[in-house]
Design a protein around this motif. Structure first.
Motif, PDB file in Angstrom:
ATOM      1  N   LEU A 216       0.827  -0.848   0.194  1.00  0.00           N
ATOM      2  CA  LEU A 216      -0.373   0.204   0.231  1.00  0.00           C
ATOM      3  C   LEU A 216       0.865   1.064   0.368  1.00  0.00           C
ATOM      4  CD1 LEU A 216      -3.048  -1.342   2.505  1.00  0.00           C
ATOM      5  CD2 LEU A 216      -3.276  -0.387   0.068  1.00  0.00           C
ATOM      6  N   PHE A 217       2.213   1.142   0.578  1.00  0.00           N
ATOM      7  CA  PHE A 217       2.819   2.453   1.078  1.00  0.00           C
ATOM      8  C   PHE A 217       4.575   2.180   0.250  1.00  0.00           C
ATOM      9  CE2 PHE A 217       0.291   2.184   3.879  1.00  0.00           C
ATOM     10  CZ  PHE A 217      -0.751   3.049   3.861  1.00  0.00           C
ATOM     11  N   ALA A 218       4.639   1.852  -0.734  1.00  0.00           N
ATOM     12  CA  ALA A 218       5.708   1.107  -1.484  1.00  0.00           C
ATOM     13  C   ALA A 218       7.185   1.032  -0.238  1.00  0.00           C
ATOM     14  CB  ALA A 218       5.788   2.214  -1.857  1.00  0.00           C
ATOM     15  N   GLN A 219       6.929   0.459   1.442  1.00  0.00           N
ATOM     16  CA  GLN A 219       8.263   0.439   1.713  1.00  0.00           C
ATOM     17  C   GLN A 219       8.960  -0.538   1.480  1.00  0.00           C
ATOM     18  OE1 GLN A 219       8.374   3.212   3.966  1.00  0.00           O
ATOM     19  NE2 GLN A 219       7.421   3.517   1.991  1.00  0.00           N
ATOM     20  N   PRO A 220      10.021  -0.152   1.717  1.00  0.00           N
ATOM     21  CA  PRO A 220      10.942  -1.424   1.510  1.00  0.00           C
ATOM     22  C   PRO A 220      11.308  -2.340   2.888  1.00  0.00           C
ATOM     23  CG  PRO A 220      12.193   0.582   1.891  1.00  0.00           C
ATOM     24  CD  PRO A 220      10.884   0.604   1.853  1.00  0.00           C
ATOM     25  N   LEU A 221      12.279  -3.346   2.940  1.00  0.00           N
ATOM     26  CA  LEU A 221      11.391  -4.191   4.001  1.00  0.00           C
ATOM     27  C   LEU A 221      12.548  -3.712   4.926  1.00  0.00           C
ATOM     28  CD1 LEU A 221      10.372  -7.763   2.595  1.00  0.00           C
ATOM     29  CD2 LEU A 221       9.260  -6.846   4.044  1.00  0.00           C
ATOM     30  N   GLU A 222      13.644  -3.313   4.433  1.00  0.00           N
ATOM     31  CA  GLU A 222      14.944  -2.920   5.668  1.00  0.00           C
ATOM     32  C   GLU A 222      13.976  -1.710   6.513  1.00  0.00           C
ATOM     33  OE1 GLU A 222      15.783  -2.061   1.330  1.00  0.00           O
ATOM     34  OE2 GLU A 222      15.361  -3.071   2.237  1.00  0.00           O
ATOM     35  N   THR A 223      13.389  -1.110   5.617  1.00  0.00           N
ATOM     36  CA  THR A 223      12.924  -0.563   6.861  1.00  0.00           C
ATOM     37  C   THR A 223      12.043  -0.228   7.586  1.00  0.00           C
ATOM     38  OG1 THR A 223      13.269   1.543   4.591  1.00  0.00           O
ATOM     39  CG2 THR A 223      12.045   2.494   6.250  1.00  0.00           C
TER      40      THR A 223
ATOM     41  N   ILE B  49       5.355  15.486  -2.484  1.00  0.00           N
ATOM     42  CA  ILE B  49       4.385  15.058  -1.386  1.00  0.00           C
ATOM     43  C   ILE B  49       4.961  13.510  -1.201  1.00  0.00           C
ATOM     44  CG2 ILE B  49       2.371  14.385  -0.730  1.00  0.00           C
ATOM     45  CD1 ILE B  49       3.195  17.149  -0.575  1.00  0.00           C
ATOM     46  N   LEU B  50       4.790  12.378  -2.762  1.00  0.00           N
ATOM     47  CA  LEU B  50       5.054  11.314  -2.519  1.00  0.00           C
ATOM     48  C   LEU B  50       6.168  11.111  -1.587  1.00  0.00           C
ATOM     49  CD1 LEU B  50       4.852   8.389  -3.457  1.00  0.00           C
ATOM     50  CD2 LEU B  50       5.806   8.743  -5.646  1.00  0.00           C
ATOM     51  N   ALA B  51       7.941  11.930  -2.045  1.00  0.00           N
ATOM     52  CA  ALA B  51       9.058  11.735  -1.080  1.00  0.00           C
ATOM     53  C   ALA B  51       8.775  11.957   0.009  1.00  0.00           C
ATOM     54  CB  ALA B  51       9.601  12.269  -1.873  1.00  0.00           C
ATOM     55  N   GLU B  52       8.302  13.041   0.860  1.00  0.00           N
ATOM     56  CA  GLU B  52       7.440  13.191   2.284  1.00  0.00           C
ATOM     57  C   GLU B  52       6.975  11.797   2.616  1.00  0.00           C
ATOM     58  OE1 GLU B  52       6.275  16.905   2.837  1.00  0.00           O
ATOM     59  OE2 GLU B  52       8.086  17.931   2.190  1.00  0.00           O
ATOM     60  N   LEU B  53       5.801  11.035   1.912  1.00  0.00           N
ATOM     61  CA  LEU B  53       5.015  10.094   2.307  1.00  0.00           C
ATOM     62  C   LEU B  53       5.461   9.168   2.684  1.00  0.00           C
ATOM     63  CD1 LEU B  53       1.561  10.706   0.596  1.00  0.00           C
ATOM     64  CD2 LEU B  53       1.616  11.244   2.898  1.00  0.00           C
ATOM     65  N   VAL B  54       6.646   9.041   1.898  1.00  0.00           N
ATOM     66  CA  VAL B  54       7.054   7.096   1.922  1.00  0.00           C
ATOM     67  C   VAL B  54       9.219   7.530   1.673  1.00  0.00           C
ATOM     68  CG1 VAL B  54       5.361   5.946   0.558  1.00  0.00           C
ATOM     69  CG2 VAL B  54       7.290   6.880  -0.558  1.00  0.00           C
ATOM     70  N   GLY B  55       9.660   8.717   1.999  1.00  0.00           N
ATOM     71  CA  GLY B  55      11.103   8.523   2.514  1.00  0.00           C
ATOM     72  C   GLY B  55      11.145   8.217   1.671  1.00  0.00           C
ATOM     73  N   ILE B  56      11.561   8.418   0.095  1.00  0.00           N
ATOM     74  CA  ILE B  56      12.236   8.591  -1.023  1.00  0.00           C
ATOM     75  C   ILE B  56      12.522   9.724  -1.531  1.00  0.00           C
ATOM     76  CG2 ILE B  56      11.135   6.319  -1.681  1.00  0.00           C
ATOM     77  CD1 ILE B  56       9.858   7.981  -4.334  1.00  0.00           C
ATOM     78  N   ALA B  57      13.597   9.864  -2.315  1.00  0.00           N
ATOM     79  CA  ALA B  57      14.915  11.029  -2.347  1.00  0.00           C
ATOM     80  C   ALA B  57      13.478  11.527  -3.739  1.00  0.00           C
ATOM     81  CB  ALA B  57      15.989  10.357  -2.909  1.00  0.00           C
ATOM     82  N   ASP B  58      13.239  13.145  -3.987  1.00  0.00           N
ATOM     83  CA  ASP B  58      13.092  13.581  -4.877  1.00  0.00           C
ATOM     84  C   ASP B  58      13.219  13.227  -6.462  1.00  0.00           C
ATOM     85  OD1 ASP B  58      11.629  15.432  -2.129  1.00  0.00           O
ATOM     86  OD2 ASP B  58      12.732  17.176  -2.863  1.00  0.00           O
TER      87      ASP B  58
ATOM     88  N   MET C 262       4.544   1.422  -5.847  1.00  0.00           N
ATOM     89  CA  MET C 262       5.479   2.835  -5.981  1.00  0.00           C
ATOM     90  C   MET C 262       4.348   3.532  -7.620  1.00  0.00           C
ATOM     91  SD  MET C 262       7.536   4.859  -5.047  1.00  0.00           S
ATOM     92  CE  MET C 262       8.774   4.204  -4.186  1.00  0.00           C
ATOM     93  N   PHE C 263       4.641   2.063  -8.174  1.00  0.00           N
ATOM     94  CA  PHE C 263       3.928   3.256  -9.579  1.00  0.00           C
ATOM     95  C   PHE C 263       2.691   3.292  -9.717  1.00  0.00           C
ATOM     96  CE2 PHE C 263       1.576   1.638 -13.461  1.00  0.00           C
ATOM     97  CZ  PHE C 263       2.417   2.559 -14.502  1.00  0.00           C
ATOM     98  N   ALA C 264       1.787   2.392  -8.962  1.00  0.00           N
ATOM     99  CA  ALA C 264       0.583   3.495  -8.478  1.00  0.00           C
ATOM    100  C   ALA C 264       0.384   4.496  -7.591  1.00  0.00           C
ATOM    101  CB  ALA C 264      -0.547   2.161  -7.870  1.00  0.00           C
ATOM    102  N   LEU C 265       1.487   4.510  -6.708  1.00  0.00           N
ATOM    103  CA  LEU C 265       1.388   5.864  -5.677  1.00  0.00           C
ATOM    104  C   LEU C 265       2.176   7.261  -7.229  1.00  0.00           C
ATOM    105  CD1 LEU C 265       2.583   4.909  -2.594  1.00  0.00           C
ATOM    106  CD2 LEU C 265       0.151   5.893  -2.968  1.00  0.00           C
ATOM    107  N   ALA C 266       2.146   6.612  -8.067  1.00  0.00           N
ATOM    108  CA  ALA C 266       3.126   7.702  -8.404  1.00  0.00           C
ATOM    109  C   ALA C 266       2.588   8.410  -9.748  1.00  0.00           C
ATOM    110  CB  ALA C 266       4.702   7.480  -8.599  1.00  0.00           C
ATOM    111  N   GLY C 267       0.967   7.661  -9.804  1.00  0.00           N
ATOM    112  CA  GLY C 267       0.491   7.916 -10.671  1.00  0.00           C
ATOM    113  C   GLY C 267      -0.787   8.858  -9.868  1.00  0.00           C
TER     114      GLY C 267
END
Length: 466
Positions: free
Chosen positions: A326-333, A434-443, A423-428
């Motif tokens: 749902l939120f594209a979080q990697p397992l290591e996170t 906002i996606l960068a801040e929500l899921v913790g990825i680089a801009d 991630m593909f679904a969220l990016a669309g």
């Protein structure tokens, strides 16, 4: 003896180990006594006005049955006192007192007793030597001992209870591994590989460990690149030269002979150029590839539905898998998440902060999280809460990534592929900033996914201002 007659040891043990809710006082206790107010109803000893045959002769409590007449907590207190007492003072060794208090208060004292006596009983043996002053209580003691599972577990237990200072086990393991490798190399090769391994890879790994982001993948990658550097250096030696004398022609000949070595040697060659050990060689970096999405969105929602409703899957794995889907979080996170990242509002809403912005969890997942937080989570014998959302079996450590992955893969879910489709679904649907801040990825990463999803969010800031 019960009011209804004699009770054998096996029946007494079975009742003691399987308490139930007393129908009169509603407490969880051994139920074996006839009620004085209701015919044919069995209640606890207190409600029947009888002395309990299930009570410990030492403390009088009925919980944690273990021996014939005493409970596990009393037996554990006695064994810890015998094991950790300093003969010079007649009291618990001052340096081991935090460990004593932690183990004595363990949620399951039976587990501690089992650990102390289970062969090879390394923990009990070393703790006894430390309490008697025959072995120093320090990390140096463990560095001189075998780095096997039993020794490492005791060391982490002493660290998690504050007896020893914090340390990073994977870093020490790769240091030992590197030292063993260097012992088998000639002087010139060992000198170069030592600088490359210690000042490049180990330095980077220590930084990751300090930030709490060190993963097994990082360790494996470092080992692979060091091994690749050794292969190249030994090939050069076999051809009568050293790596600082290597030419581009010779490097390309090596790569032609070892077609699978390009990735592992690339970092080493870049390091040779950066440190000016050899500026004549180069392996060009490949262009970054566009992320691939090989799972359909329909499959993703089928997997989400499975994790939401299949109670045969471990609760922690269901929550972790849904964080990925749902939120594209990697397992290591996910494995390194803290309980303070989750907030339960007065109205029952569950908020999770993966990065800077708390996100409200959707129906179904919020219930799983509330249920999980209400379940005791003490897989280690130590009872101290270190704040991990998913605590591991080793004291003071979070659960390892492989535990999550194995559970998900067993149910047909590939975490890496599932994260890509999420991630593909969220990016669309969500603007890249906002996606960068929500899921913790680089801009920059968010922009790449937006491009893959064929969404142009370039006008988002001006549109929001309007």
């Amino acid at each position: 003896m019960l009011p209804t007659g004699p009770i054998c040891y096996r029946c007494r043990r079975n009742i003691a180990y399987h308490p139930a809710v007393c129908p009169e006082c509603l407490e969880l206790r051994p139920i074996a006594y006839p009620s004085t107010s209701s015919y044919g109803v069995l209640v606890c000893a207190g409600c029947a006005g009888e002395e309990s045959v299930f009570a410990c002769t030492g403390c009088g409590r009925e919980d944690h049955p273990y021996g014939a007449t005493r409970c596990a907590r009393c037996i554990l207190a006695e064994r810890l006192a015998e094991l950790l007492t300093d003969p010079g003072t007649g009291t618990i060794h001052a340096g081991l007192l935090p460990l004593h208090d932690e183990l004595a208060a363990a949620a399951r004292p039976q587990s501690v007793i089992t650990w102390l006596k289970k062969p090879p009983a390394t923990g009990a043996e070393l703790l006894g030597l430390m309490a008697r002053g025959e072995l120093p209580i320090s990390h140096d003691t463990f560095r001189a001992l075998p780095a096997d599972r039993s020794h490492n577990y005791l060391r982490e237990l002493l660290t998690s209870t504050g007896v020893l200072a914090p340390y990073h086990p994977p870093i020490e393991q790769i240091e030992r591994w590197l030292a063993d490798l260097l012992d088998g190399l000639d002087h010139d090769t060992a000198a170069v590989i030592s600088r490359y391994g210690r000042w490049h890879h180990l330095r980077r790994l220590r930084g990751l460990a300090e930030r709490g982001t060190l993963s097994k993948a990082s360790i494996y990658s470092a080992r692979s690149k060091i091994n690749g550097a050794i292969r190249l250096a030994q090939w050069a030696t076999a051809h009568g030269i050293t790596v600082d004398q290597l030419t581009q022609t010779e490097l390309e000949r090596y790569l032609a002979d070892h077609p699978g070595g390009r990735t592992s040697e690339q970092s080493f060659v870049a390091w040779l150029r950066r440190t000016r050990t050899n500026t004549r060689v180069n392996i060009p970096w490949r262009e970054e590839t566009i992320p691939e999405v090989v799972v359909s969105d329909a499959d993703r929602w089928n997997q989400i539905n499975l994790l939401l409703h299949d109670d045969t899957i471990g609760l922690y794995a269901r929550i972790g898998g849904l964080f990925t889907l749902l939120f594209a979080q990697p397992l290591e996170t996910i494995v390194a998440m803290r309980t303070n990242q989750i907030t339960i509002e007065d109205d029952g809403r569950v908020l999770v902060a993966f990065d800077a912005i708390p996100i409200e969890m959707p129906p179904g997942l919020d219930e799983l999280i509330r249920r999980y937080l209400g379940t005791p989570r003490t897989p280690s014998i130590a009872s101290r809460d270190h704040g991990w959302l998913f605590p591991g079996r080793h004291p003071g450590r979070h659960m390892v990534r492989e535990n999550f992955r194995a559970k998900l893969v067993a149910n047909g879910i590939r975490p890496g592929q599932s994260r890509h489709v999420a991630m593909f679904a969220l990016a669309g649907e969500v603007p890249a900033p906002i996606l960068a801040e929500l899921v913790g990825i680089a801009d920059k990463t968010a922009m790449k996914w937006a491009a893959l999803a064929a969404r142009d969010w370039a006008g988002y800031i001006s549109d929001r201002a309007r």
